[in-house]
Design a protein around this motif. Structure first.
Motif, PDB file in Angstrom:
ATOM      1  N   SER A  78       0.149  39.482   7.146  1.00  0.00           N
ATOM      2  CA  SER A  78       1.429  39.914   6.596  1.00  0.00           C
ATOM      3  C   SER A  78       1.324  39.996   5.080  1.00  0.00           C
ATOM      4  CB  SER A  78       2.550  38.943   6.997  1.00  0.00           C
ATOM      5  OG  SER A  78       2.233  37.624   6.591  1.00  0.00           O
ATOM      6  N   GLU A  79       2.329  40.582   4.470  1.00  0.00           N
ATOM      7  CA  GLU A  79       2.322  40.816   3.031  1.00  0.00           C
ATOM      8  C   GLU A  79       2.294  39.513   2.240  1.00  0.00           C
ATOM      9  OE1 GLU A  79       4.786  43.875   0.134  1.00  0.00           O
ATOM     10  OE2 GLU A  79       5.878  42.693   1.608  1.00  0.00           O
ATOM     11  N   LEU A  80       1.616  39.538   1.104  1.00  0.00           N
ATOM     12  CA  LEU A  80       1.608  38.383   0.213  1.00  0.00           C
ATOM     13  C   LEU A  80       3.017  38.095  -0.289  1.00  0.00           C
ATOM     14  CD1 LEU A  80      -1.575  39.158  -1.939  1.00  0.00           C
ATOM     15  CD2 LEU A  80      -1.280  37.184  -0.437  1.00  0.00           C
ATOM     16  N   VAL A  86      -0.976  38.923  -8.695  1.00  0.00           N
ATOM     17  CA  VAL A  86      -2.434  38.997  -8.547  1.00  0.00           C
ATOM     18  C   VAL A  86      -2.932  37.615  -8.143  1.00  0.00           C
ATOM     19  CG1 VAL A  86      -4.631  39.521  -9.656  1.00  0.00           C
ATOM     20  CG2 VAL A  86      -2.571  40.767 -10.339  1.00  0.00           C
ATOM     21  N   ILE A  87      -3.837  37.570  -7.166  1.00  0.00           N
ATOM     22  CA  ILE A  87      -4.347  36.291  -6.688  1.00  0.00           C
ATOM     23  C   ILE A  87      -5.796  36.452  -6.267  1.00  0.00           C
ATOM     24  CG2 ILE A  87      -3.649  36.675  -4.282  1.00  0.00           C
ATOM     25  CD1 ILE A  87      -2.903  33.704  -4.135  1.00  0.00           C
ATOM     26  N   PHE A  89      -8.925  36.005  -3.839  1.00  0.00           N
ATOM     27  CA  PHE A  89      -9.036  35.982  -2.381  1.00  0.00           C
ATOM     28  C   PHE A  89      -9.224  34.558  -1.861  1.00  0.00           C
ATOM     29  CE2 PHE A  89     -11.449  36.037   1.559  1.00  0.00           C
ATOM     30  CZ  PHE A  89     -10.753  36.958   2.329  1.00  0.00           C
ATOM     31  N   SER A  90      -9.991  33.753  -2.584  1.00  0.00           N
ATOM     32  CA  SER A  90     -10.305  32.401  -2.123  1.00  0.00           C
ATOM     33  C   SER A  90      -9.077  31.510  -2.000  1.00  0.00           C
ATOM     34  CB  SER A  90     -11.322  31.746  -3.062  1.00  0.00           C
ATOM     35  OG  SER A  90     -10.806  31.694  -4.381  1.00  0.00           O
ATOM     36  N   VAL A  91      -8.053  31.766  -2.799  1.00  0.00           N
ATOM     37  CA  VAL A  91      -6.852  30.925  -2.760  1.00  0.00           C
ATOM     38  C   VAL A  91      -5.672  31.639  -2.107  1.00  0.00           C
ATOM     39  CG1 VAL A  91      -7.537  29.575  -4.767  1.00  0.00           C
ATOM     40  CG2 VAL A  91      -6.188  31.640  -5.095  1.00  0.00           C
ATOM     41  N   ALA A  92      -5.859  32.875  -1.699  1.00  0.00           N
ATOM     42  CA  ALA A  92      -4.793  33.594  -0.993  1.00  0.00           C
ATOM     43  C   ALA A  92      -4.568  32.936   0.362  1.00  0.00           C
ATOM     44  CB  ALA A  92      -5.178  35.056  -0.813  1.00  0.00           C
ATOM     45  N   PRO A  93      -3.336  32.901   0.844  1.00  0.00           N
ATOM     46  CA  PRO A  93      -3.076  32.279   2.151  1.00  0.00           C
ATOM     47  C   PRO A  93      -3.753  33.055   3.278  1.00  0.00           C
ATOM     48  CG  PRO A  93      -1.128  33.437   1.351  1.00  0.00           C
ATOM     49  CD  PRO A  93      -2.105  33.427   0.224  1.00  0.00           C
ATOM     50  N   THR A  94      -4.190  32.336   4.296  1.00  0.00           N
ATOM     51  CA  THR A  94      -4.769  33.010   5.456  1.00  0.00           C
ATOM     52  C   THR A  94      -3.672  33.789   6.173  1.00  0.00           C
ATOM     53  OG1 THR A  94      -4.416  31.024   6.795  1.00  0.00           O
ATOM     54  CG2 THR A  94      -6.577  31.285   5.766  1.00  0.00           C
ATOM     55  N   ILE A 118      -6.904  40.301  -5.605  1.00  0.00           N
ATOM     56  CA  ILE A 118      -6.077  41.212  -4.814  1.00  0.00           C
ATOM     57  C   ILE A 118      -4.627  41.130  -5.281  1.00  0.00           C
ATOM     58  CG2 ILE A 118      -7.582  41.172  -2.802  1.00  0.00           C
ATOM     59  CD1 ILE A 118      -5.774  39.124  -1.521  1.00  0.00           C
ATOM     60  N   GLU A 119      -3.909  42.218  -5.077  1.00  0.00           N
ATOM     61  CA  GLU A 119      -2.524  42.315  -5.521  1.00  0.00           C
ATOM     62  C   GLU A 119      -1.598  42.559  -4.337  1.00  0.00           C
ATOM     63  OE1 GLU A 119      -1.913  44.733  -9.033  1.00  0.00           O
ATOM     64  OE2 GLU A 119      -4.069  44.831  -9.390  1.00  0.00           O
ATOM     65  N   GLN A 120      -0.354  42.146  -4.499  1.00  0.00           N
ATOM     66  CA  GLN A 120       0.614  42.313  -3.423  1.00  0.00           C
ATOM     67  C   GLN A 120       0.956  43.784  -3.207  1.00  0.00           C
ATOM     68  OE1 GLN A 120       4.602  41.664  -4.331  1.00  0.00           O
ATOM     69  NE2 GLN A 120       5.275  41.186  -2.261  1.00  0.00           N
TER      70      GLN A 120
END
Length: 221
Positions: A78-80, A86-87, A89-94, A118-120
């Protein structure tokens, strides 16, 4: 004389009686050392490896918006959060997805960078979509020609596949696909189909490695 022989006979077992306790004590002393060696011995811990995710191919036709929606549902992303612009990838939610510009993606894959920004919201119209699955694996989304389906969807891929991944759909590349980032090998930057238009669709040539060794300890490129 018989009395003397009898006395000698009765005194001979004494060394055996003394030796037995000594043997028991010796064994008791050895047992703790063996246990300690087993418990304190050096053991090698291997890194946890997991299988690279399989390629996801949506065959049904549809608009770009509809195809992206179908693929996101299939990958369970689903969407960030709206608070995230900007976030890494390693700390972006699964279970989430974001976008990256073609140039940043190209540099990251060519240099085998361990992380992506990566960006929303898509920063450009030809941005590539990135999925972070529930297990933390990364998937790159794009569009491919119909002729690539047999090579991409097979469960066993003995050889690497040369893949042309487009940022946007077209008559030539109408099918949306998600390929595992850890299986991609890139040696050149993506190119715009129309060099005069900054927002023109982008073609990214890459190799999708075989499934002969699908395990990897990485979650990203």
């Amino acid at each position: 004389m018989p009395d003397r022989v009898s006395q000698l006979t009765r005194t001979r077992p004494a060394p055996c009686l003394i030796a037995s306790p000594l043997l028991v004590l010796t064994l008791l002393n050895l047992i703790p050392a063996s246990i300690a060696g087993a418990q304190g011995g050096k053991t090698e811990v291997f890194p946890v490896q997991k299988a690279a995710p399989a390629t996801v191919f949506i065959e049904a036709p549809g608009s770009e918006t509809d195809l992206r929606r179908q693929l996101r549902a299939k990958n369970g992303v689903s969407e960030l959060s709206s608070s995230t612009s900007v976030i890494r990838f390693s700390v972006a939610p699964t279970g989430s997805f974001g976008f990256i510009t073609p140039n940043l993606l190209g540099m990251a894959l060519i240099t085998r960078s361990p992380d992506l920004s990566i960006e929303q919201v898509p920063p450009v119209s030809n941005a590539f979509e990135i999925h972070k699955l529930a297990d933390g694996s990364g998937m790159l989304v794009g569009f491919v020609e119909a002729s690539l389906k047999p090579q991409l969807t097979t469960s066993e891929r003995p050889k690497s596949v040369r893949l042309g991944l487009y940022s946007n759909p077209s008559e030539k590349a109408p099918h949306i696909v998600a390929v595992p980032l850890v299986k991609l090998v890139v040696d050149r930057m993506p190119i715009r189909l129309n060099p005069k238009e900054p927002g023109s669709a982008v073609l990214f040539d890459m190799d999708l490695q075989s499934t002969a060794n699908r395990t990897s300890s990485q979650t990203g490129p």
